[in-house]
Design an enzyme around this catalytic site. Structure first.
Site, PDB file in Angstrom:
ATOM      1  N   SER A 156       2.266   6.926  11.865  1.00  0.00           N
ATOM      2  CA  SER A 156       3.448   7.665  11.425  1.00  0.00           C
ATOM      3  C   SER A 156       3.352   9.093  11.919  1.00  0.00           C
ATOM      4  O   SER A 156       2.253   9.594  12.207  1.00  0.00           O
ATOM      5  CB  SER A 156       3.533   7.654   9.895  1.00  0.00           C
ATOM      6  OG  SER A 156       4.524   8.542   9.414  1.00  0.00           O
ATOM      7  N   TYR A 201       0.067   8.996   1.475  1.00  0.00           N
ATOM      8  CA  TYR A 201       0.609   8.325   2.662  1.00  0.00           C
ATOM      9  C   TYR A 201       0.104   9.003   3.936  1.00  0.00           C
ATOM     10  O   TYR A 201      -0.360   8.338   4.872  1.00  0.00           O
ATOM     11  CB  TYR A 201       2.131   8.346   2.617  1.00  0.00           C
ATOM     12  CG  TYR A 201       2.792   7.649   3.786  1.00  0.00           C
ATOM     13  CD1 TYR A 201       2.792   6.258   3.877  1.00  0.00           C
ATOM     14  CD2 TYR A 201       3.409   8.381   4.797  1.00  0.00           C
ATOM     15  CE1 TYR A 201       3.383   5.611   4.949  1.00  0.00           C
ATOM     16  CE2 TYR A 201       4.008   7.746   5.873  1.00  0.00           C
ATOM     17  CZ  TYR A 201       3.999   6.365   5.939  1.00  0.00           C
ATOM     18  OH  TYR A 201       4.587   5.734   7.012  1.00  0.00           O
TER      19      TYR A 201
END
Length: 266
Positions: free
Chosen positions: A149, A162
């Site tokens: 990501s 995350y």
């Protein structure tokens, strides 16, 4: 739709995790169009069956195998690899698309959430990859693509868990790539920013609620913050993953391909 030739991955067996939605779902579609033999896995068997039906409408023959699996369970990981190999033979490509969002600001982040995000996004993905990689070592070929990501390249407010999990994926990708290339195996990652999927919608919805605006306003705000003016599509990410699996990317090793509409520039 794939932008590549139907011969680009013909006869290659690719295993895709997290294929019941979002990027994994679109990647399965693209790879089938490229002629690959595809094993798809996820926890929701009903969604897997539906995806198989959709894929076989475009496939010329029996190119798709489904295997329900919970990657948190060692038995499921072992069975997944064994069943996939039994169906289509050697796993040439592995796309690690399974993962979750979630988290909180540091002072409110609980241990259970931290463990869940780190384990699902990194630990269990690593353990499955390790099993597939050992077979690649015997053949001295293969390509692994990890879904990281943009949050794995820079921090995000309220996204410690995350971001940490995706930073781990990027670090693992780079380190493993140095070992794997010695055996003719390539390891890379893709690092999307906001992608038009349920995971992004949930993130935007939480931010909108915090700012006291509607979800629709939150979507517009998110798009306005991206230099290209829009979220990436799952198909765009899928085509990037497909590229990293093909010989066209033969000397791309240990990279983290950003797909962000220019967000990383800001």
């Amino acid at each position: 739709m794939s932008i590549f030739s139907t011969e680009a991955l013909k006869g290659k067996h690719v295993l895709i995790t997290g294929a019941t939605g979002g990027i994994g779902y679109e990647t399965a579609k693209v790879l089938v169009e490229m002629g690959a033999w595809v094993t798809i896995t996820g926890r929701n068997k009903e969604k897997l069956e539906q995806l198989k039906k959709e894929l076989l409408q475009a496939a010329s023959n029996e190119q798709v195998f489904i295997q329900q699996a919970d990657l948190a369970k060692q038995e499921d990981r072992e069975n997944l690899v064994a069943q996939a190999e039994n169906k289509f033979g050697f796993i040439y490509g592995l796309v690690n698309s399974a993962g979750i969002g979630g988290g909180n600001v540091v002072e409110e982040l609980d241990e259970e959430t931290l463990d869940r995000v780190m384990e699902l996004n990194f630990k269990y993905t690593f353990l499955l990859t390790q099993r597939v990689y050992r077979k690649m070592l015997e053949k001295k070929e293969g390509s692994i693509v990890n879904l990281a990501s943009l949050s794995g390249l820079r921090g995000t407010h309220g996204g410690t868990a995350y971001a940490a999990s995706k930073f781990a994926v990027v670090g693992w990708t780079q380190s493993m790539a140095l070992e794997a290339i010695e055996h003719g195996i390539r390891v890379n990652a893709v690092c999307p920013g906001y992608v038009d999927t349920e995971m992004a919608w949930n993130s935007i919805r939480r931010r909108a609620e915090k700012n006291g605006i509607s979800f629709e306003e939150g979507m517009k705000q998110a798009a306005s913050e991206i230099p290209s003016g829009r979220l990436s599509t799952p198909e765009e990410v899928a085509n990037s993953i497909a590229f990293l699996l093909t010989d066209a990317s033969g000397n791309i090793v240990g990279e983290s391909l950003k797909i962000s509409g220019g967000s990383v520039m800001r």
